[in-house]
Scaffold this motif. Structure first.
Motif, PDB file in Angstrom:
ATOM      1  N   LEU A  55      52.460  77.162   7.710  1.00  0.00           N
ATOM      2  CA  LEU A  55      53.790  76.833   7.185  1.00  0.00           C
ATOM      3  C   LEU A  55      53.932  75.334   6.913  1.00  0.00           C
ATOM      4  N   LEU A  56      53.363  74.516   7.789  1.00  0.00           N
ATOM      5  CA  LEU A  56      53.524  73.064   7.680  1.00  0.00           C
ATOM      6  C   LEU A  56      52.616  72.438   6.625  1.00  0.00           C
ATOM      7  N   THR A  57      51.442  73.002   6.431  1.00  0.00           N
ATOM      8  CA  THR A  57      50.453  72.385   5.547  1.00  0.00           C
ATOM      9  C   THR A  57      50.932  72.184   4.109  1.00  0.00           C
ATOM     10  N   PRO A  58      51.596  73.164   3.465  1.00  0.00           N
ATOM     11  CA  PRO A  58      52.076  72.928   2.095  1.00  0.00           C
ATOM     12  C   PRO A  58      53.082  71.780   2.005  1.00  0.00           C
ATOM     13  N   ILE A  59      53.873  71.596   3.074  1.00  0.00           N
ATOM     14  CA  ILE A  59      54.823  70.477   3.101  1.00  0.00           C
ATOM     15  C   ILE A  59      54.049  69.160   3.126  1.00  0.00           C
ATOM     16  N   GLY A  60      53.004  69.125   3.951  1.00  0.00           N
ATOM     17  CA  GLY A  60      52.166  67.933   4.029  1.00  0.00           C
ATOM     18  C   GLY A  60      51.505  67.618   2.704  1.00  0.00           C
ATOM     19  N   LYS A  61      51.016  68.639   2.032  1.00  0.00           N
ATOM     20  CA  LYS A  61      50.361  68.431   0.735  1.00  0.00           C
ATOM     21  C   LYS A  61      51.356  67.921  -0.307  1.00  0.00           C
ATOM     22  N   ALA A  62      52.607  68.412  -0.225  1.00  0.00           N
ATOM     23  CA  ALA A  62      53.634  67.971  -1.165  1.00  0.00           C
ATOM     24  C   ALA A  62      54.030  66.519  -0.916  1.00  0.00           C
ATOM     25  N   LEU A  63      54.020  66.098   0.349  1.00  0.00           N
ATOM     26  CA  LEU A  63      54.408  64.724   0.696  1.00  0.00           C
ATOM     27  C   LEU A  63      53.278  63.725   0.480  1.00  0.00           C
ATOM     28  N   ASP A  64      52.049  64.189   0.566  1.00  0.00           N
ATOM     29  CA  ASP A  64      50.903  63.290   0.414  1.00  0.00           C
ATOM     30  C   ASP A  64      50.888  62.684  -0.996  1.00  0.00           C
ATOM     31  N   MET A 281      55.998  64.928   9.850  1.00  0.00           N
ATOM     32  CA  MET A 281      55.581  66.314   9.686  1.00  0.00           C
ATOM     33  C   MET A 281      54.195  66.544  10.291  1.00  0.00           C
ATOM     34  N   MET A 282      53.267  65.586  10.068  1.00  0.00           N
ATOM     35  CA  MET A 282      51.911  65.735  10.581  1.00  0.00           C
ATOM     36  C   MET A 282      51.860  65.582  12.105  1.00  0.00           C
ATOM     37  N   THR A 283      52.831  64.911  12.681  1.00  0.00           N
ATOM     38  CA  THR A 283      52.922  64.853  14.141  1.00  0.00           C
ATOM     39  C   THR A 283      53.223  66.244  14.688  1.00  0.00           C
ATOM     40  N   GLN A 284      54.124  66.981  14.013  1.00  0.00           N
ATOM     41  CA  GLN A 284      54.377  68.376  14.396  1.00  0.00           C
ATOM     42  C   GLN A 284      53.116  69.212  14.195  1.00  0.00           C
ATOM     43  N   TRP A 285      52.470  69.014  13.051  1.00  0.00           N
ATOM     44  CA  TRP A 285      51.238  69.753  12.743  1.00  0.00           C
ATOM     45  C   TRP A 285      50.212  69.525  13.843  1.00  0.00           C
ATOM     46  N   LEU A 290      46.252  70.948  18.097  1.00  0.00           N
ATOM     47  CA  LEU A 290      45.612  70.718  19.390  1.00  0.00           C
ATOM     48  C   LEU A 290      45.566  72.001  20.219  1.00  0.00           C
ATOM     49  N   ILE A 291      46.588  72.842  20.065  1.00  0.00           N
ATOM     50  CA  ILE A 291      46.577  74.134  20.768  1.00  0.00           C
ATOM     51  C   ILE A 291      45.432  75.001  20.236  1.00  0.00           C
ATOM     52  N   ILE A 292      45.329  75.072  18.908  1.00  0.00           N
ATOM     53  CA  ILE A 292      44.235  75.842  18.284  1.00  0.00           C
ATOM     54  C   ILE A 292      42.885  75.309  18.734  1.00  0.00           C
ATOM     55  N   ARG A 293      42.752  74.002  18.728  1.00  0.00           N
ATOM     56  CA  ARG A 293      41.472  73.385  19.107  1.00  0.00           C
ATOM     57  C   ARG A 293      41.110  73.703  20.553  1.00  0.00           C
ATOM     58  N   ASP A 294      42.119  73.654  21.443  1.00  0.00           N
ATOM     59  CA  ASP A 294      41.858  73.940  22.856  1.00  0.00           C
ATOM     60  C   ASP A 294      41.460  75.395  23.071  1.00  0.00           C
ATOM     61  N   ILE A 295      42.138  76.301  22.371  1.00  0.00           N
ATOM     62  CA  ILE A 295      41.787  77.723  22.503  1.00  0.00           C
ATOM     63  C   ILE A 295      40.356  77.952  22.043  1.00  0.00           C
ATOM     64  N   ARG A 296      40.009  77.414  20.904  1.00  0.00           N
ATOM     65  CA  ARG A 296      38.673  77.650  20.348  1.00  0.00           C
ATOM     66  C   ARG A 296      37.587  77.003  21.212  1.00  0.00           C
ATOM     67  N   SER A 297      37.883  75.852  21.785  1.00  0.00           N
ATOM     68  CA  SER A 297      36.868  75.194  22.621  1.00  0.00           C
ATOM     69  C   SER A 297      36.679  75.944  23.947  1.00  0.00           C
ATOM     70  N   HIS A 298      37.735  76.589  24.426  1.00  0.00           N
ATOM     71  CA  HIS A 298      37.636  77.347  25.684  1.00  0.00           C
ATOM     72  C   HIS A 298      36.805  78.616  25.496  1.00  0.00           C
ATOM     73  N   LEU A 327      49.093  58.426  13.181  1.00  0.00           N
ATOM     74  CA  LEU A 327      49.950  59.377  13.886  1.00  0.00           C
ATOM     75  C   LEU A 327      50.294  58.883  15.271  1.00  0.00           C
ATOM     76  N   VAL A 328      51.488  59.262  15.739  1.00  0.00           N
ATOM     77  CA  VAL A 328      51.952  58.869  17.066  1.00  0.00           C
ATOM     78  C   VAL A 328      51.045  59.499  18.097  1.00  0.00           C
ATOM     79  N   LYS A 329      50.585  58.643  19.012  1.00  0.00           N
ATOM     80  CA  LYS A 329      49.657  59.146  20.040  1.00  0.00           C
ATOM     81  C   LYS A 329      50.444  59.863  21.133  1.00  0.00           C
TER      82      LYS A 329
END
Length: 329
Positions: A55-64, A281-285, A290-298, A327-329
């Motif tokens: 859902l967020l990615t098309p918004i990011g592409k439009a803003l880029d 928007m990318m901070t939300q993304w 990070l959740i996806i990355r953690d699941i896949r790494s586990h 991005l905000v750390k």
């Protein structure tokens, strides 16, 4: 005889423990056991989070925008951060550059105020001008200033005879209200001009003209801006007095940093606003990524039989990698 019997006896670990499988067969079956399956609830959670990324990615592409790769724009992003965080040579300049910026941006309003004060000089009008100065001196909030201004205006308009005079005061009051609503610093700056009896706002026109001149030049060339400051040193000294710049911040380089920032802001502020929205928007993304990355790494491929969902490409990853450092750390 005993040896013949002994030869027929199998070792205990090779005997069936139960059923028809020996312990050795059972150990071998554990060692060669097929990979574990990822729990369905984990897959479902992965897909819910993955859906947020989609859902967020098309918004990011439009803003880029390609503008965000422009070297001058990136320099402005860096300088904005240095001013905001008061780092290095930019330490102690944040509040003063804000006043400087207002001086340039509110130039037309200031000049209109000056023109009316010089053109309409009846006793009642001058009484109103003095009242406004006293209001400025109190350093009220914008809302409080506007309320007091409107109350006094309603009172004094009934005492002015000519329609022209009334119109002039109405325009005068409306201009002040515009300044107040745009930025509290605008009211402070007008007060400082009057405090130091520097009612000639033409200085603002000169500063604004310098900014306009710089817009067509390479704003990344700091030395070029320092040269411009040196050529207008007395005017900058006057501005420094008005905005009450500390003496240790009145070097040509300090004025040049402020001038560079203001010119860059005027040139890139639309793109910068869009850039800020992209980063938000990318901070939300990033949170969902990070959740996806953690699941896949586990659930690694070496230990689990991965479902097709875990092998999907991450939507928006290219944008994330492009702006990761911002991005905000």
């Amino acid at each position: 005889m005993d040896k013949q019997i002994e030869n027929k006896i199998e070792p205990w670990w090779n005997k069936p423990l139960w059923g028809d499988k020996s312990m050795l067969e059972k150990i071998e079956s554990i060692i060669h056991k097929p990979h574990d399956i990822v729990p369905q609830e984990v897959i479902d959670h992965h897909q819910r989070v993955f859906g947020e990324l989609k859902l967020l990615t098309p918004i990011g592409k439009a803003l880029d925008s390609d503008k965000f790769s422009n070297l001058e724009f990136l320099e402005f992003v860096k300088i904005s951060s240095l001013f905001a965080n008061e780092i290095g040579e930019y330490k102690g300049l944040r509040n003063y550059v804000a006043l400087f910026r207002v001086a340039v941006e509110a130039k037309n309003s200031f000049l209109k105020i000056e023109q009316i004060e010089l053109s309409y000089r009846s006793s009642k009008q001058q009484q109103f001008y003095n009242f406004v100065f006293n209001l400025l001196e109190k350093q009220l909030s914008s809302e409080e200033f506007v309320i007091s201004l409107e109350e006094k205006l309603a009172q004094i308009l009934s005492e002015i005879q000519t329609e022209e005079g009334k119109n002039a005061l109405n325009i005068y009051a409306e201009t002040f209200k515009t300044v107040a609503r745009q930025d509290d610093l605008g009211l402070k700056l007008i007060f400082l001009f009057k405090k130091y009896q520097l009612e000639d706002f033409s200085l603002l026109r000169v500063m604004s003209d310098m900014v306009q001149y710089l817009l067509d030049r390479d704003l990344g060339d700091f030395n070029d801006i320092v040269i411009l400051v040196k050529a207008n040193q007395k005017r900058f000294e006057q501005l420094g007095k008005i905005i009450e710049l500390p003496l240790d911040k009145t070097r040509d380089e300090d004025y040049a940093r402020m001038l560079q920032y203001i010119a860059m802001k005027q040139k890139h502020q639309v793109s910068y606003g869009q850039f800020q929205r992209l980063l938000e928007m990318m901070t939300q993304w990033t949170h969902f990524y990070l959740i996806i990355r953690d699941i896949r790494s586990h659930y690694s491929e070496s230990e689990f039989t991965l479902p097709p969902e875990f092998k999907q490409s991450i939507p928006g990853l290219d944008i994330y990698l492009k702006y990761k450092t911002f991005l905000v750390k």
